[in-house]
Design a protein around this motif. Structure first.
Motif, PDB file in Angstrom:
ATOM      1  N   ALA A 106     -10.024  20.229  58.311  1.00 28.17           N
ATOM      2  CA  ALA A 106     -10.028  20.150  57.088  1.00 28.17           C
ATOM      3  C   ALA A 106      -8.801  20.145  56.232  1.00 28.17           C
ATOM      4  O   ALA A 106      -8.805  19.253  55.443  1.00 28.17           O
ATOM      5  CB  ALA A 106     -10.910  21.341  56.449  1.00 28.17           C
ATOM      6  N   THR A 107      -7.874  20.878  56.855  1.00 24.07           N
ATOM      7  CA  THR A 107      -6.541  20.479  56.249  1.00 24.07           C
ATOM      8  C   THR A 107      -5.688  19.392  56.545  1.00 24.07           C
ATOM      9  O   THR A 107      -5.129  18.837  55.674  1.00 24.07           O
ATOM     10  CB  THR A 107      -5.590  21.966  56.893  1.00 24.07           C
ATOM     11  OG1 THR A 107      -6.095  23.032  56.487  1.00 24.07           O
ATOM     12  CG2 THR A 107      -4.090  21.874  56.269  1.00 24.07           C
ATOM     13  N   VAL A 108      -6.275  18.792  57.621  1.00 27.08           N
ATOM     14  CA  VAL A 108      -5.557  17.395  57.949  1.00 27.08           C
ATOM     15  C   VAL A 108      -6.194  16.455  56.946  1.00 27.08           C
ATOM     16  O   VAL A 108      -5.649  15.484  56.801  1.00 27.08           O
ATOM     17  CB  VAL A 108      -5.939  17.312  59.595  1.00 27.08           C
ATOM     18  CG1 VAL A 108      -5.162  15.772  59.886  1.00 27.08           C
ATOM     19  CG2 VAL A 108      -4.776  17.941  60.325  1.00 27.08           C
ATOM     20  N   GLU A 109      -7.482  16.546  56.953  1.00 24.12           N
ATOM     21  CA  GLU A 109      -8.236  15.532  56.008  1.00 24.12           C
ATOM     22  C   GLU A 109      -7.557  15.711  54.569  1.00 24.12           C
ATOM     23  O   GLU A 109      -7.600  14.635  53.973  1.00 24.12           O
ATOM     24  CB  GLU A 109      -9.273  15.866  56.059  1.00 24.12           C
ATOM     25  CG  GLU A 109     -10.292  15.243  57.119  1.00 24.12           C
ATOM     26  CD  GLU A 109     -10.177  13.716  57.401  1.00 24.12           C
ATOM     27  OE1 GLU A 109     -10.366  13.068  56.330  1.00 24.12           O
ATOM     28  OE2 GLU A 109      -9.863  13.324  58.431  1.00 24.12           O
ATOM     29  N   VAL A 110      -7.356  16.823  54.048  1.00 17.31           N
ATOM     30  CA  VAL A 110      -6.777  16.912  52.668  1.00 17.31           C
ATOM     31  C   VAL A 110      -5.276  16.417  52.832  1.00 17.31           C
ATOM     32  O   VAL A 110      -4.997  15.527  51.852  1.00 17.31           O
ATOM     33  CB  VAL A 110      -6.868  18.657  52.299  1.00 17.31           C
ATOM     34  CG1 VAL A 110      -5.882  18.814  51.002  1.00 17.31           C
ATOM     35  CG2 VAL A 110      -8.121  19.065  51.978  1.00 17.31           C
ATOM     36  N   ARG A 111      -4.403  16.475  53.770  1.00 16.40           N
ATOM     37  CA  ARG A 111      -3.335  16.085  53.699  1.00 16.40           C
ATOM     38  C   ARG A 111      -3.391  14.444  53.960  1.00 16.40           C
ATOM     39  O   ARG A 111      -2.649  13.679  53.105  1.00 16.40           O
ATOM     40  CB  ARG A 111      -2.450  16.563  55.046  1.00 16.40           C
ATOM     41  CG  ARG A 111      -1.024  16.039  55.048  1.00 16.40           C
ATOM     42  CD  ARG A 111      -0.556  15.561  56.374  1.00 16.40           C
ATOM     43  NE  ARG A 111      -1.590  14.934  57.293  1.00 16.40           N
ATOM     44  CZ  ARG A 111      -1.392  14.663  58.489  1.00 16.40           C
ATOM     45  NH1 ARG A 111      -0.250  15.149  58.979  1.00 16.40           N
ATOM     46  NH2 ARG A 111      -2.029  13.794  59.047  1.00 16.40           N
ATOM     47  N   ASN A 112      -4.293  14.028  54.594  1.00 14.78           N
ATOM     48  CA  ASN A 112      -4.459  12.530  54.753  1.00 14.78           C
ATOM     49  C   ASN A 112      -4.752  11.721  53.370  1.00 14.78           C
ATOM     50  O   ASN A 112      -4.220  10.813  52.964  1.00 14.78           O
ATOM     51  CB  ASN A 112      -5.403  12.192  55.843  1.00 14.78           C
ATOM     52  CG  ASN A 112      -4.890  12.448  57.110  1.00 14.78           C
ATOM     53  OD1 ASN A 112      -3.664  12.711  57.519  1.00 14.78           O
ATOM     54  ND2 ASN A 112      -5.955  12.683  58.045  1.00 14.78           N
ATOM     55  N   ARG A 113      -5.589  12.862  52.715  1.00 13.59           N
ATOM     56  CA  ARG A 113      -6.367  12.244  51.060  1.00 13.59           C
ATOM     57  C   ARG A 113      -4.961  12.157  50.312  1.00 13.59           C
ATOM     58  O   ARG A 113      -4.915  11.285  49.388  1.00 13.59           O
ATOM     59  CB  ARG A 113      -7.495  12.651  50.979  1.00 13.59           C
ATOM     60  CG  ARG A 113      -8.481  12.167  51.792  1.00 13.59           C
ATOM     61  CD  ARG A 113      -9.743  12.993  51.379  1.00 13.59           C
ATOM     62  NE  ARG A 113     -10.766  12.811  52.255  1.00 13.59           N
ATOM     63  CZ  ARG A 113     -12.040  12.216  51.868  1.00 13.59           C
ATOM     64  NH1 ARG A 113     -12.408  12.279  50.575  1.00 13.59           N
ATOM     65  NH2 ARG A 113     -12.824  12.043  52.836  1.00 13.59           N
ATOM     66  N   LEU A 114      -4.084  13.017  50.440  1.00 10.08           N
ATOM     67  CA  LEU A 114      -3.148  13.256  49.351  1.00 10.08           C
ATOM     68  C   LEU A 114      -2.197  12.364  49.889  1.00 10.08           C
ATOM     69  O   LEU A 114      -1.428  11.535  48.749  1.00 10.08           O
ATOM     70  CB  LEU A 114      -2.244  14.641  49.594  1.00 10.08           C
ATOM     71  CG  LEU A 114      -3.200  15.955  48.857  1.00 10.08           C
ATOM     72  CD1 LEU A 114      -2.478  17.292  49.314  1.00 10.08           C
ATOM     73  CD2 LEU A 114      -3.286  15.652  47.646  1.00 10.08           C
ATOM     74  N   VAL A 115      -1.789  11.738  51.061  1.00 11.72           N
ATOM     75  CA  VAL A 115      -0.662  10.978  51.568  1.00 11.72           C
ATOM     76  C   VAL A 115      -1.210   9.570  50.884  1.00 11.72           C
ATOM     77  O   VAL A 115      -0.750   8.510  50.437  1.00 11.72           O
ATOM     78  CB  VAL A 115      -0.550  10.942  52.931  1.00 11.72           C
ATOM     79  CG1 VAL A 115       0.075   9.494  53.259  1.00 11.72           C
ATOM     80  CG2 VAL A 115       0.429  12.144  53.125  1.00 11.72           C
ATOM     81  N   GLN A 116      -2.823   9.096  51.184  1.00 12.42           N
ATOM     82  CA  GLN A 116      -3.231   7.933  50.901  1.00 12.42           C
ATOM     83  C   GLN A 116      -3.194   7.960  49.112  1.00 12.42           C
ATOM     84  O   GLN A 116      -2.763   6.763  48.642  1.00 12.42           O
ATOM     85  CB  GLN A 116      -4.687   8.001  51.201  1.00 12.42           C
ATOM     86  CG  GLN A 116      -5.337   6.680  50.899  1.00 12.42           C
ATOM     87  CD  GLN A 116      -4.739   5.452  51.623  1.00 12.42           C
ATOM     88  OE1 GLN A 116      -4.451   5.613  52.791  1.00 12.42           O
ATOM     89  NE2 GLN A 116      -4.477   4.371  50.825  1.00 12.42           N
ATOM     90  N   ALA A 117      -3.347   9.092  48.540  1.00 17.94           N
ATOM     91  CA  ALA A 117      -3.339   8.878  46.849  1.00 17.94           C
ATOM     92  C   ALA A 117      -2.053   8.689  46.689  1.00 17.94           C
ATOM     93  O   ALA A 117      -1.799   7.704  45.650  1.00 17.94           O
ATOM     94  CB  ALA A 117      -3.869  10.275  46.432  1.00 17.94           C
TER      95      ALA A 117
END
Length: 126
Positions: A106-117
């Motif tokens: 879940a942390t990796v997914e949040v990080r990926n979405r923050l980077v994408q944003a």
């Protein structure tokens, strides 16, 4: 996998709501922020931020700390099981390892979405 992510996201929202309520209660009772933390500001907290609800950096920091504690607990249980500690049964070890894995994903997914944003914002035309 989608159910696990949805579950984690709902837990994060619940923690944010709880933190907001705690902030409102503290403001209503006129408790100073230093009463809860006599050493001063929290490490990594933005000093220019008001005394309102927990900010993004605090929320993210507490979430990362929670993941770290989950992984540490999982490692300790795994080591205790390997050493033959009778209190560390296989079921507890496996559940702790799965919790750790889900929290990390879940942390990796949040990080990926923050980077994408961030990339989306940087690629916006001016």
């Amino acid at each position: 996998m989608t159910d696990a992510i949805s579950s984690i996201l709902s837990q994060i929202r619940a923690h944010q709501t709880q933190a907001a309520r705690m902030g409102d209660a503290a403001a209503g009772n006129a408790i100073s922020p230093n009463a809860l933390n006599p050493g001063g500001a929290l490490p990594g907290a933005d000093k220019t931020q008001g005394t309102g609800a927990a900010g993004f950096s605090e929320t993210l920091s507490s979430a990362l700390d929670s993941v770290s504690r989950t992984q540490q607990k999982s490692g300790e249980l795994q080591q205790a099981f390997e050493l033959g500690d009778p209190r560390a049964d296989l079921a507890r070890v496996m559940v702790a390892m799965q919790e750790s894995q889900v929290a990390f994903r879940a942390t990796v997914e949040v990080r990926n979405r923050l980077v994408q944003a961030y990339q989306d914002v940087m690629n916006m035309p001016i």
